[in-house]
Design a protein around this motif. Structure first.
Motif, mmCIF file in Angstrom:
data_model
loop_
_atom_site.group_PDB
_atom_site.id
_atom_site.type_symbol
_atom_site.label_atom_id
_atom_site.label_comp_id
_atom_site.label_asym_id
_atom_site.label_seq_id
_atom_site.Cartn_x
_atom_site.Cartn_y
_atom_site.Cartn_z
ATOM 1 N N ARG A 107 0.869 -1.071 -0.164
ATOM 2 C CA ARG A 107 0.028 -0.045 0.050
ATOM 3 C C ARG A 107 0.770 1.183 -0.189
ATOM 4 O O ARG A 107 2.009 1.244 0.531
ATOM 5 C CB ARG A 107 -0.840 0.175 1.305
ATOM 6 N N GLU A 108 0.225 2.341 -0.382
ATOM 7 C CA GLU A 108 1.185 3.821 -0.316
ATOM 8 C C GLU A 108 0.354 4.559 0.504
ATOM 9 O O GLU A 108 -0.780 4.574 0.791
ATOM 10 C CB GLU A 108 1.284 4.132 -1.828
ATOM 11 N N ARG B 254 -3.506 4.429 0.733
ATOM 12 C CA ARG B 254 -4.421 4.182 2.024
ATOM 13 C C ARG B 254 -4.203 5.346 2.943
ATOM 14 O O ARG B 254 -2.941 5.820 3.404
ATOM 15 C CB ARG B 254 -3.791 2.953 2.780
ATOM 16 N N GLY B 255 -5.344 6.051 3.770
ATOM 17 C CA GLY B 255 -5.016 7.018 4.562
ATOM 18 C C GLY B 255 -4.853 8.422 3.921
ATOM 19 O O GLY B 255 -4.019 8.921 4.717
ATOM 20 N N ILE B 256 -4.999 8.631 2.904
ATOM 21 C CA ILE B 256 -4.797 9.986 2.246
ATOM 22 C C ILE B 256 -5.818 10.804 2.000
ATOM 23 O O ILE B 256 -7.047 10.269 1.375
ATOM 24 C CB ILE B 256 -4.077 9.976 0.929
ATOM 25 N N GLY B 257 -5.945 12.070 2.332
ATOM 26 C CA GLY B 257 -6.953 12.855 1.910
ATOM 27 C C GLY B 257 -6.532 14.016 0.804
ATOM 28 O O GLY B 257 -5.603 14.526 1.122
ATOM 29 N N PHE B 258 -7.354 14.193 -0.267
ATOM 30 C CA PHE B 258 -7.103 15.015 -1.635
ATOM 31 C C PHE B 258 -7.975 15.992 -1.198
ATOM 32 O O PHE B 258 -9.353 16.033 -1.168
ATOM 33 C CB PHE B 258 -7.011 14.312 -2.717
ATOM 34 N N TYR B 259 -7.539 17.297 -1.598
ATOM 35 C CA TYR B 259 -8.482 18.326 -1.312
ATOM 36 C C TYR B 259 -8.281 19.324 -2.796
ATOM 37 O O TYR B 259 -7.048 19.564 -3.268
ATOM 38 C CB TYR B 259 -7.696 19.581 -0.197
ATOM 39 N N GLU C 53 3.530 -1.601 5.070
ATOM 40 C CA GLU C 53 3.768 -2.781 5.021
ATOM 41 C C GLU C 53 2.736 -3.535 5.928
ATOM 42 O O GLU C 53 2.491 -2.962 6.941
ATOM 43 C CB GLU C 53 5.140 -3.371 5.005
ATOM 44 N N PRO C 54 2.148 -4.612 5.572
ATOM 45 C CA PRO C 54 1.239 -5.513 6.556
ATOM 46 C C PRO C 54 1.935 -5.870 7.717
ATOM 47 O O PRO C 54 3.080 -6.579 7.358
ATOM 48 C CB PRO C 54 0.508 -6.303 5.578
ATOM 49 N N MET C 55 1.510 -5.987 8.939
ATOM 50 C CA MET C 55 2.084 -6.643 9.955
ATOM 51 C C MET C 55 1.219 -7.554 10.648
ATOM 52 O O MET C 55 -0.076 -7.475 10.945
ATOM 53 C CB MET C 55 2.236 -5.354 11.132
ATOM 54 N N ALA D 51 2.012 -0.813 8.819
ATOM 55 C CA ALA D 51 2.980 0.007 9.479
ATOM 56 C C ALA D 51 3.785 0.932 8.098
ATOM 57 O O ALA D 51 4.030 0.312 7.377
ATOM 58 C CB ALA D 51 4.017 -0.786 10.256
ATOM 59 N N VAL D 52 3.887 1.932 8.709
ATOM 60 C CA VAL D 52 4.722 2.970 7.451
ATOM 61 C C VAL D 52 6.092 2.409 7.579
ATOM 62 O O VAL D 52 6.867 2.386 8.603
ATOM 63 C CB VAL D 52 4.786 4.271 7.972
#
Length: 283
Positions: free
Chosen positions: A1-2, A123-128, A167-169, A243-244
């Motif tokens: 994921r990014e 994942r987890g990004i807000g675009f405005y 990365e998945p944990m 996890a980042v």
């Protein structure tokens, strides 16, 4: 994921301008990480695109300290209209906005499914969307002009906002005798694992050890653990969180760049991550 790490003053420093093919339309978009816990809430279905917008904006404002006016103007979730990324409208008095909305939403779904770094889901990004300048003639602002420009502005905004990989944990639950606990630490350290809890099980000589282990490092983990503890440890793994990965994918000296190259080569893409110039236009 990014995902993105976020930068200071992203509303001014992180804005990406993209023009349509005919140069008559301009879109200004910037990206920020979503508040902590919101991506998990979206994936668990607590916040979704099917919620009524007023009720959803109150939940976002109360639980995630989201700006209520911005929360009312969420255009869509992505990818696949249910993912943990948001596209929000922050324009003031922009013309013809409703006519291009479907094209922008389609571009956002496409971009969040195939991110800029290595074509992975975001994942987890807000675009405005902060501003847009559109041609007055509908022929010059059709989907064929708007969709590619909107996609490039989303990907450019991601690159400007300090892009990161996730990365998945696994959460690993291990039961073992007391004298085998030291061996578990050795195996975990070799595999970038992190032990966070170690408790004796009452009334038995056994210990319960809990640790986080990257999924990428989990292949052959059970056999490795058994051989280190003479078969006395019993691990159970279950997916826990994302996890980042630390590091900058655009820095030549960073190890994460090698990982990006490997993923891109595996997908048949050019090994180097794309430059911002591919997505951003000049005024």
């Amino acid at each position: 994921r990014e995902t993105v790490g976020g930068i200071e003053n992203s509303a001014s420093e992180g804005v990406c301008l993209s023009k349509s093919t005919n140069k008559h339309n301009r879109l200004y978009v910037y990206a920020e990480p979503l508040p902590e816990g919101l991506a998990d809430a979206i994936e668990e279905g607590k916040v979704s695109s099917r919620d009524e917008s007023k009720a959803r904006s109150k939940v976002l404002a109360r639980e995630f300290e989201f700006d209520e006016d911005t929360a009312k103007k969420i255009w869509c979730f992505g990818p696949d209209t249910t993912g943990a990324n948001l596209f929000m409208d922050q324009t003031k008095g922009a013309q013809y906005l409703n006519e291009i909305r479907d094209s922008v939403v389609g571009a956002f779904q496409w971009a969040t499914k195939e991110g800029a770094l290595c074509d992975e889901n975001m994942r987890g990004i807000g675009f405005y969307l902060t501003d847009c300048m559109l041609h007055s003639d509908p022929i010059h602002r059709n989907a064929r002009q708007i969709l590619p420009a909107a996609r490039r502005s989303v990907l450019g905004a991601q690159i400007k906002a300090d892009p990161k990989l996730l990365e998945p944990m696994f959460l690993v639950d291990i039961q073992c005798p007391e004298h085998a606990v030291g061996s578990i630490y050795g195996v975990m350290n070799r595999r970038r694992g992190q032990v966070f809890e170690e408790l004796p099980i009452p009334g038995t000589p056994m210990f319960n050890v809990k640790a986080y282990l990257p999924v990428a490092e989990s292949f052959g983990f059970t056999a490795d653990l058994r051989s280190a503890t003479s078969g006395q440890a019993f691990p159970q793994s279950v997916f826990d969180h994302w996890a980042v990965l630390p590091g900058n994918p655009y820095s030549v000296s960073d190890k994460i760049l090698d990982l990006v190259r490997v993923i891109r080569s595996r997908k048949g893409l050019k090994p180097e991550p794309p430059a911002l110039a591919n997505f951003q236009d000049r005024l």
